[in-house]
Design an enzyme around this catalytic site. Structure first.
Site, PDB file in Angstrom:
ATOM      1  CE  LYS A  45     -17.012  33.246  45.029  1.00 37.39           C
ATOM      2  NZ  LYS A  45     -17.746  33.416  46.294  1.00 37.39           N
ATOM      3  CD  GLU A 102      -5.574  28.211  41.655  1.00 37.56           C
ATOM      4  OE1 GLU A 102      -5.962  29.279  42.159  1.00 37.56           O
ATOM      5  OE2 GLU A 102      -6.086  27.134  41.963  1.00 37.56           O
ATOM      6  CG  ASP A 103      -5.744  31.150  45.187  1.00 38.49           C
ATOM      7  OD1 ASP A 103      -5.541  30.072  44.579  1.00 38.49           O
ATOM      8  OD2 ASP A 103      -6.698  31.303  45.968  1.00 38.49           O
ATOM      9  CG  ASP A 106      -3.060  22.437  49.480  1.00 37.10           C
ATOM     10  OD1 ASP A 106      -2.361  22.912  50.374  1.00 37.10           O
ATOM     11  OD2 ASP A 106      -3.847  21.499  49.676  1.00 37.10           O
ATOM     12  CE  LYS A 134      -1.066  26.106  51.753  1.00 43.31           C
ATOM     13  NZ  LYS A 134      -2.108  25.682  52.698  1.00 43.31           N
ATOM     14  CB  VAL A 156      -1.775  31.736  53.726  1.00 42.48           C
ATOM     15  CG1 VAL A 156      -0.502  31.370  54.480  1.00 42.48           C
ATOM     16  CG2 VAL A 156      -1.829  31.024  52.385  1.00 42.48           C
ATOM     17  CG  ASP A 162     -11.959  31.688  50.666  1.00 44.31           C
ATOM     18  OD1 ASP A 162     -11.160  31.084  49.928  1.00 44.31           O
ATOM     19  OD2 ASP A 162     -13.029  31.183  51.066  1.00 44.31           O
ATOM     20  NE  ARG A 168     -13.198  34.887  48.211  1.00 43.07           N
ATOM     21  CZ  ARG A 168     -12.765  33.666  47.886  1.00 43.07           C
ATOM     22  NH1 ARG A 168     -11.525  33.475  47.531  1.00 43.07           N
ATOM     23  NH2 ARG A 168     -13.585  32.636  47.904  1.00 43.07           N
TER      24      ARG A 168
HETATM   25  P1  IMP Z   1      -5.113  22.023  45.103  1.00 43.00           P
HETATM   26  O1  IMP Z   1      -5.961  21.495  44.011  1.00 43.00           O
HETATM   27  O2  IMP Z   1      -5.061  21.064  46.269  1.00 43.00           O
HETATM   28  O3  IMP Z   1      -3.720  22.414  44.645  1.00 43.00           O
HETATM   29  O4  IMP Z   1      -5.871  23.263  45.709  1.00 43.00           O
HETATM   30  C1  IMP Z   1      -5.631  24.566  45.397  1.00 43.00           C
HETATM   31  C2  IMP Z   1      -6.778  25.386  45.948  1.00 43.00           C
HETATM   32  O5  IMP Z   1      -6.996  25.121  47.343  1.00 43.00           O
HETATM   33  C3  IMP Z   1      -6.474  26.868  45.866  1.00 43.00           C
HETATM   34  O6  IMP Z   1      -6.956  27.426  44.675  1.00 43.00           O
HETATM   35  C4  IMP Z   1      -7.219  27.420  47.064  1.00 43.00           C
HETATM   36  O7  IMP Z   1      -8.561  27.713  46.707  1.00 43.00           O
HETATM   37  C5  IMP Z   1      -7.243  26.305  48.050  1.00 43.00           C
HETATM   38  N1  IMP Z   1      -6.189  26.485  49.086  1.00 43.00           N
HETATM   39  C6  IMP Z   1      -5.141  25.685  49.314  1.00 43.00           C
HETATM   40  N2  IMP Z   1      -4.391  26.134  50.341  1.00 43.00           N
HETATM   41  C7  IMP Z   1      -4.998  27.256  50.771  1.00 43.00           C
HETATM   42  C8  IMP Z   1      -4.696  28.202  51.821  1.00 43.00           C
HETATM   43  O8  IMP Z   1      -3.698  28.106  52.568  1.00 43.00           O
HETATM   44  N3  IMP Z   1      -5.550  29.243  51.949  1.00 43.00           N
HETATM   45  C9  IMP Z   1      -6.655  29.412  51.158  1.00 43.00           C
HETATM   46  N4  IMP Z   1      -6.973  28.559  50.171  1.00 43.00           N
HETATM   47  C10 IMP Z   1      -6.147  27.489  49.975  1.00 43.00           C
HETATM   48 MG    MG Z   2      -8.696  28.647  44.539  1.00 41.02          MG
END
Ligand code: IMP
Ligand code: MG
Length: 183
Positions: A45, A102-103, A106, A134, A156, A162, A168
């Site tokens: 979301k 994407e928001d 990570d 990040k 964050v 969230d 959110r």
């Molecule tokens: P990845 O697959 O590890 O790149 O994860 C990305 C997802 O992790 C994002 O879409 C977020 O839902 C969640 N996420 C990663 N860091 C944060 C944060 O600092 N705050 C909130 N959600 C995060």
């Molecule tokens: Mg996400």
């Protein structure tokens, strides 16, 4: 008024608007004049607020769609195993340029998996736009095509992001106080 659980504001409403305008201008430039269809594909979301702003500022005809993935995690950690919870319901992607919205990136696992998945499904092209990145947290080799802002390794919230489904609706991106999630 700053939320009581926010340590500090990392990206203000004003800065977010400037980021949205600048990314939308680049996207408009890069996708203009194509015969194919531009599809903004938001990942639920967290991306919904960014998606809403982005789609208003891209000066091109476009369609929107959403996917939902889960990575079997809770709180501030994810497991990294990506599962599709809501899929894209389109059969023929051969004339569609997908731009995944994407928001935050990570580990990079969500977006690298989705890029591969949608390419295998036959999309004409697949690119990614993220509000936040990040890079120090990366576990797979992944670089978004459009990035709003690179941030340090802090958890964050706000502007769609969230912690346990909360925060959110904050209009800015803030660092969550550690005491909120460390006990
Ligand atoms: P990845 O697959 O590890 O790149 O994860 C990305 C997802 O992790 C994002 O879409 C977020 O839902 C969640 N996420 C990663 N860091 C944060 C944060 O600092 N705050 C909130 N959600 C995060
Ligand atoms: Mg996400």
């Amino acid at each position: 008024m700053i939320n009581k659980d926010v340590e500090k504001i990392l990206v203000s409403e004003q800065e977010i608007l400037e980021i949205v305008k600048s990314i939308s201008a680049q996207i408009t430039e890069d996708y203009k004049g194509r015969d194919s269809k531009l599809l903004l594909l938001g990942i639920l979301k967290g991306s919904v607020v960014f998606m809403g702003d982005l789609m208003k500022h891209i000066a091109l005809p476009l369609e929107i769609d959403f996917m939902k993935v889960s990575s079997y995690g809770s709180g501030t950690k994810t497991s990294g195993n990506v599962n599709i919870v809501l899929d894209i319901h389109r059969n023929d992607l051969s004339n569609i340029d997908i731009l995944i919205v994407e928001d935050i990136v990570d580990s990079g696992k969500t977006l690298s998996y989705l890029c591969e998945y949608l390419t295998l499904k036959g999309a004409k092209s697949v690119k990614t736009v993220t509000l936040l990145d990040k890079p120090s947290r990366r576990e797979v080799d992944f670089v978004p095509d459009y990035t709003g802002k690179q941030i340090p390794d802090e958890f964050v919230i706000g502007y769609g992001l969230d912690y346990d489904e909360k925060y959110r609706a904050l209009p800015y991106v803030g660092i969550l106080k550690r005491e909120v999630y460390s006990n």
